[in-house]
Design a protein around this motif. Structure first.
Motif, PDB file in Angstrom:
ATOM      1  N   LEU A  78       7.914  -0.309   4.039  1.00 61.81           N
ATOM      2  CA  LEU A  78       7.682  -1.344   5.059  1.00 61.81           C
ATOM      3  C   LEU A  78       6.262  -1.873   5.000  1.00 61.81           C
ATOM      4  O   LEU A  78       6.027  -3.070   5.134  1.00 61.81           O
ATOM      5  CB  LEU A  78       8.000  -0.790   6.448  1.00 61.81           C
ATOM      6  CG  LEU A  78       9.486  -0.605   6.736  1.00 61.81           C
ATOM      7  CD1 LEU A  78       9.676   0.130   8.062  1.00 61.81           C
ATOM      8  CD2 LEU A  78      10.200  -1.944   6.763  1.00 61.81           C
ATOM      9  N   ARG A  79       5.288  -0.977   4.786  1.00 63.48           N
ATOM     10  CA  ARG A  79       3.893  -1.414   4.670  1.00 63.48           C
ATOM     11  C   ARG A  79       3.737  -2.380   3.500  1.00 63.48           C
ATOM     12  O   ARG A  79       3.111  -3.433   3.624  1.00 63.48           O
ATOM     13  CB  ARG A  79       2.980  -0.197   4.493  1.00 63.48           C
ATOM     14  CG  ARG A  79       1.501  -0.559   4.392  1.00 63.48           C
ATOM     15  CD  ARG A  79       0.609   0.658   4.172  1.00 63.48           C
ATOM     16  NE  ARG A  79       0.827   1.223   2.848  1.00 63.48           N
ATOM     17  CZ  ARG A  79       1.191   2.492   2.622  1.00 63.48           C
ATOM     18  NH1 ARG A  79       1.390   3.323   3.633  1.00 63.48           N
ATOM     19  NH2 ARG A  79       1.362   2.930   1.397  1.00 63.48           N
ATOM     20  N   SER A  80       4.338  -2.037   2.376  1.00 63.01           N
ATOM     21  CA  SER A  80       4.255  -2.903   1.199  1.00 63.01           C
ATOM     22  C   SER A  80       4.957  -4.226   1.438  1.00 63.01           C
ATOM     23  O   SER A  80       4.453  -5.285   1.064  1.00 63.01           O
ATOM     24  CB  SER A  80       4.871  -2.197  -0.016  1.00 63.01           C
ATOM     25  OG  SER A  80       4.131  -1.050  -0.338  1.00 63.01           O
ATOM     26  N   ALA A  81       6.136  -4.197   2.070  1.00 64.98           N
ATOM     27  CA  ALA A  81       6.886  -5.427   2.337  1.00 64.98           C
ATOM     28  C   ALA A  81       6.067  -6.384   3.192  1.00 64.98           C
ATOM     29  O   ALA A  81       6.104  -7.599   2.991  1.00 64.98           O
ATOM     30  CB  ALA A  81       8.211  -5.104   3.007  1.00 64.98           C
ATOM     31  N   HIS A  82       5.297  -5.845   4.135  1.00 70.46           N
ATOM     32  CA  HIS A  82       4.464  -6.695   4.994  1.00 70.46           C
ATOM     33  C   HIS A  82       3.284  -7.311   4.237  1.00 70.46           C
ATOM     34  O   HIS A  82       2.741  -8.322   4.663  1.00 70.46           O
ATOM     35  CB  HIS A  82       3.957  -5.916   6.203  1.00 70.46           C
ATOM     36  CG  HIS A  82       5.011  -5.656   7.226  1.00 70.46           C
ATOM     37  ND1 HIS A  82       5.571  -6.649   7.994  1.00 70.46           N
ATOM     38  CD2 HIS A  82       5.639  -4.511   7.585  1.00 70.46           C
ATOM     39  CE1 HIS A  82       6.480  -6.140   8.791  1.00 70.46           C
ATOM     40  NE2 HIS A  82       6.546  -4.841   8.562  1.00 70.46           N
ATOM     41  N   ARG A  83       2.899  -6.707   3.118  1.00 73.93           N
ATOM     42  CA  ARG A  83       1.768  -7.213   2.337  1.00 73.93           C
ATOM     43  C   ARG A  83       2.173  -8.257   1.298  1.00 73.93           C
ATOM     44  O   ARG A  83       1.320  -8.877   0.679  1.00 73.93           O
ATOM     45  CB  ARG A  83       1.054  -6.058   1.648  1.00 73.93           C
ATOM     46  CG  ARG A  83       0.321  -5.147   2.634  1.00 73.93           C
ATOM     47  CD  ARG A  83      -0.331  -3.970   1.951  1.00 73.93           C
ATOM     48  NE  ARG A  83      -1.287  -4.405   0.934  1.00 73.93           N
ATOM     49  CZ  ARG A  83      -1.782  -3.591   0.002  1.00 73.93           C
ATOM     50  NH1 ARG A  83      -1.408  -2.323  -0.053  1.00 73.93           N
ATOM     51  NH2 ARG A  83      -2.641  -4.040  -0.890  1.00 73.93           N
TER      52      ARG A  83
END
Length: 117
Positions: A78-83
């Protein structure tokens, strides 16, 4: 090219403009095939060093219509998807990550196609 790339030699699709599902490996992010949308069953495996590197490569496109992140750890996925800069985004965990891992076993590659950034 470890898989595909040729038209079927028999069956109903053999006479048309169709290629079998294709995996291209060791593609560079700057290559045209990695930067433009591919109309076909094609995936490019682009080598990367770490999370920051793969996200920088994912964002290094002028299109960014959609993005899909596969990860076995939901919080990191999720952190990566937001970036990732994109229009539509999704994060898949566990089953999708295991499937991707089986496709890229033995390589340090992430699978991205030209439109799924």
């Amino acid at each position: 090219m470890p898989l595909g790339g040729l038209p079927p030699s028999s069956g109903p699709l053999a006479g048309g403009y169709y290629v079998t599902p294709t995996v291209l490996v060791n593609v560079r992010n700057s290559w045209r095939i990695a930067q433009e949308e591919i109309f076909g069953p094609v995936v490019c495996a682009i080598p990367w060093e770490d999370e920051d590197d793969v996200l920088a490569q994912a964002n290094d496109t002028r299109y960014g219509l959609s993005a899909f992140v596969w990860d076995t750890r939901p919080s990191r996925g999720l952190r990566s998807a937001h970036r990732v800069k994109r229009g539509l985004g999704a994060s898949q965990t566990r089953a999708a990550a295991k499937c991707l891992a089986s496709l890229t076993a033995g390589t340090s590659a992430a699978a991205w196609d030209g439109s799924s950034r």
